[in-house]
Design a protein around this motif. Structure first.
Motif, PDB file in Angstrom:
ATOM      1  N   GLY A  56     -73.078  17.990 -48.318  1.00 22.06           N
ATOM      2  CA  GLY A  56     -72.157  17.028 -47.326  1.00 22.06           C
ATOM      3  C   GLY A  56     -71.792  15.727 -47.728  1.00 22.06           C
ATOM      4  N   LEU A  57     -71.721  15.838 -49.227  1.00 22.22           N
ATOM      5  CA  LEU A  57     -71.178  14.070 -50.089  1.00 22.22           C
ATOM      6  C   LEU A  57     -69.351  14.549 -49.965  1.00 22.22           C
ATOM      7  CD1 LEU A  57     -73.635  13.225 -52.868  1.00 22.22           C
ATOM      8  CD2 LEU A  57     -73.671  12.492 -50.208  1.00 22.22           C
ATOM      9  N   SER A  58     -68.866  13.275 -49.374  1.00 22.10           N
ATOM     10  CA  SER A  58     -67.479  13.156 -49.482  1.00 22.10           C
ATOM     11  C   SER A  58     -67.397  12.424 -50.937  1.00 22.10           C
ATOM     12  CB  SER A  58     -67.000  11.302 -49.132  1.00 22.10           C
ATOM     13  OG  SER A  58     -67.463  10.647 -49.746  1.00 22.10           O
ATOM     14  N   LEU A  59     -65.649  13.575 -51.546  1.00 21.65           N
ATOM     15  CA  LEU A  59     -65.029  12.837 -52.658  1.00 21.65           C
ATOM     16  C   LEU A  59     -65.600  11.855 -53.749  1.00 21.65           C
ATOM     17  CD1 LEU A  59     -62.347  14.986 -52.747  1.00 21.65           C
ATOM     18  CD2 LEU A  59     -64.732  15.690 -53.944  1.00 21.65           C
ATOM     19  N   GLN A  60     -65.702  10.737 -52.817  1.00 16.68           N
ATOM     20  CA  GLN A  60     -65.723   9.396 -53.287  1.00 16.68           C
ATOM     21  C   GLN A  60     -67.871   9.313 -53.256  1.00 16.68           C
ATOM     22  OE1 GLN A  60     -65.565   6.449 -50.418  1.00 16.68           O
ATOM     23  NE2 GLN A  60     -66.143   4.761 -51.868  1.00 16.68           N
ATOM     24  N   ALA A  61     -68.712   9.647 -52.858  1.00 14.69           N
ATOM     25  CA  ALA A  61     -69.129   9.514 -52.858  1.00 14.69           C
ATOM     26  C   ALA A  61     -70.204  10.665 -54.388  1.00 14.69           C
ATOM     27  CB  ALA A  61     -70.719  10.329 -51.545  1.00 14.69           C
ATOM     28  N   ALA A  62     -69.929  11.538 -53.829  1.00  9.64           N
ATOM     29  CA  ALA A  62     -69.984  12.479 -55.463  1.00  9.64           C
ATOM     30  C   ALA A  62     -69.212  11.965 -56.880  1.00  9.64           C
ATOM     31  CB  ALA A  62     -68.586  14.203 -55.045  1.00  9.64           C
ATOM     32  N   ALA A  63     -68.236  11.038 -57.064  1.00  5.75           N
ATOM     33  CA  ALA A  63     -68.270  10.719 -58.150  1.00  5.75           C
ATOM     34  C   ALA A  63     -68.537   9.493 -58.488  1.00  5.75           C
ATOM     35  CB  ALA A  63     -66.423   9.847 -57.336  1.00  5.75           C
ATOM     36  N   GLU A  64     -69.371   8.856 -57.247  1.00  5.43           N
ATOM     37  CA  GLU A  64     -70.584   7.899 -58.449  1.00  5.43           C
ATOM     38  C   GLU A  64     -71.876   8.179 -58.795  1.00  5.43           C
ATOM     39  OE1 GLU A  64     -70.894   5.438 -54.328  1.00  5.43           O
ATOM     40  OE2 GLU A  64     -68.605   4.606 -54.791  1.00  5.43           O
ATOM     41  N   VAL A  65     -72.380   9.818 -57.669  1.00  2.92           N
ATOM     42  CA  VAL A  65     -73.398  10.446 -58.353  1.00  2.92           C
ATOM     43  C   VAL A  65     -72.991  11.706 -60.101  1.00  2.92           C
ATOM     44  CG1 VAL A  65     -75.196  12.273 -57.204  1.00  2.92           C
ATOM     45  CG2 VAL A  65     -73.984  10.877 -55.618  1.00  2.92           C
ATOM     46  N   LEU A  66     -72.281  11.744 -59.776  1.00  2.00           N
ATOM     47  CA  LEU A  66     -71.682  13.067 -60.940  1.00  2.00           C
ATOM     48  C   LEU A  66     -72.499  11.602 -62.319  1.00  2.00           C
ATOM     49  CD1 LEU A  66     -68.098  14.188 -60.354  1.00  2.00           C
ATOM     50  CD2 LEU A  66     -70.387  14.867 -60.586  1.00  2.00           C
ATOM     51  N   PRO A  67     -72.573  10.350 -62.654  1.00  2.00           N
ATOM     52  CA  PRO A  67     -73.078  10.071 -64.018  1.00  2.00           C
ATOM     53  C   PRO A  67     -73.885  10.314 -63.457  1.00  2.00           C
ATOM     54  CG  PRO A  67     -71.216   8.588 -63.000  1.00  2.00           C
ATOM     55  CD  PRO A  67     -71.516   9.227 -61.531  1.00  2.00           C
ATOM     56  N   PRO A  79     -80.784   5.314 -59.414  1.00  2.00           N
ATOM     57  CA  PRO A  79     -80.609   5.163 -57.913  1.00  2.00           C
ATOM     58  C   PRO A  79     -79.324   5.413 -57.201  1.00  2.00           C
ATOM     59  CG  PRO A  79     -80.935   3.090 -59.936  1.00  2.00           C
ATOM     60  CD  PRO A  79     -80.977   4.362 -60.454  1.00  2.00           C
ATOM     61  N   THR A  80     -78.538   5.952 -57.227  1.00  2.00           N
ATOM     62  CA  THR A  80     -76.841   5.945 -57.106  1.00  2.00           C
ATOM     63  C   THR A  80     -76.895   7.079 -56.421  1.00  2.00           C
ATOM     64  OG1 THR A  80     -75.649   4.717 -58.623  1.00  2.00           O
ATOM     65  CG2 THR A  80     -74.849   6.169 -57.059  1.00  2.00           C
ATOM     66  N   ALA A  81     -78.050   8.366 -56.886  1.00  2.00           N
ATOM     67  CA  ALA A  81     -77.955   9.141 -56.391  1.00  2.00           C
ATOM     68  C   ALA A  81     -78.637   9.100 -55.429  1.00  2.00           C
ATOM     69  CB  ALA A  81     -78.598  10.129 -57.730  1.00  2.00           C
ATOM     70  N   ARG A  82     -80.106   8.899 -55.076  1.00  2.00           N
ATOM     71  CA  ARG A  82     -81.355   8.391 -54.392  1.00  2.00           C
ATOM     72  C   ARG A  82     -80.336   8.270 -52.940  1.00  2.00           C
ATOM     73  NH1 ARG A  82     -85.288   6.814 -58.729  1.00  2.00           N
ATOM     74  NH2 ARG A  82     -84.265   4.873 -57.972  1.00  2.00           N
ATOM     75  N   GLU A  83     -79.682   7.068 -53.067  1.00  2.00           N
ATOM     76  CA  GLU A  83     -79.092   6.728 -52.507  1.00  2.00           C
ATOM     77  C   GLU A  83     -78.412   7.065 -52.025  1.00  2.00           C
ATOM     78  OE1 GLU A  83     -76.436   2.741 -51.794  1.00  2.00           O
ATOM     79  OE2 GLU A  83     -77.847   2.238 -52.772  1.00  2.00           O
ATOM     80  N   ARG A  84     -77.329   8.021 -52.240  1.00  2.00           N
ATOM     81  CA  ARG A  84     -76.796   8.460 -51.510  1.00  2.00           C
ATOM     82  C   ARG A  84     -77.401   9.377 -51.361  1.00  2.00           C
ATOM     83  NH1 ARG A  84     -71.139   7.142 -50.086  1.00  2.00           N
ATOM     84  NH2 ARG A  84     -70.670   5.258 -51.992  1.00  2.00           N
TER      85      ARG A  84
END
Length: 116
Positions: A56-67, A79-84
């Protein structure tokens, strides 16, 4: 590999792959003829993108979590993955509450129907 090959190997349409490439989620280089050329690791990159979209993540959120993925494809607890992911849980909980309310309204309307 060319985009058609990546589409076949990943099960994702060429249109979606072009979109991911435009957004910077995938990396490719251009061949002399202008075609996109993807590295073999792009299949795994697409798998990661699809995993994040499927939850259910958006493409923008996915871009932030990919790293936050390790080289072997595991999602770390950065932290980014946990927050998203926490944010996605809040959105899912809100959707569930809205659907439960809608169900109650539908059931009430059904109970109030008059037979002709």
């Amino acid at each position: 590999m060319l985009i058609n090959q990546l589409a076949h190997r990943s099960g994702v349409s060429t249109r979606a792959l072009r979109h991911y490439d435009r957004l910077g989620l995938l990396s490719s280089r251009r061949l002399g003829n202008g075609y996109r050329d993807f590295a073999d690791c792009a299949v795994e990159e697409v798998r990661r993108i699809r995993l994040l979209l499927d939850i259910g993540l958006s493409l923008q959120a996915a871009a932030e979590v990919l790293p936050c993925f390790t080289p072997d494809g595991e999602l770390t607890s950065c932290p980014t993955a946990r927050e998203r992911l926490r944010g996605q849980i809040v959105q899912v909980d809100s959707s569930i509450a809205q659907l439960q309310h809608l169900r109650k309204q539908l059931a009430g309307t059904l109970d109030n129907l008059v037979d002709d």
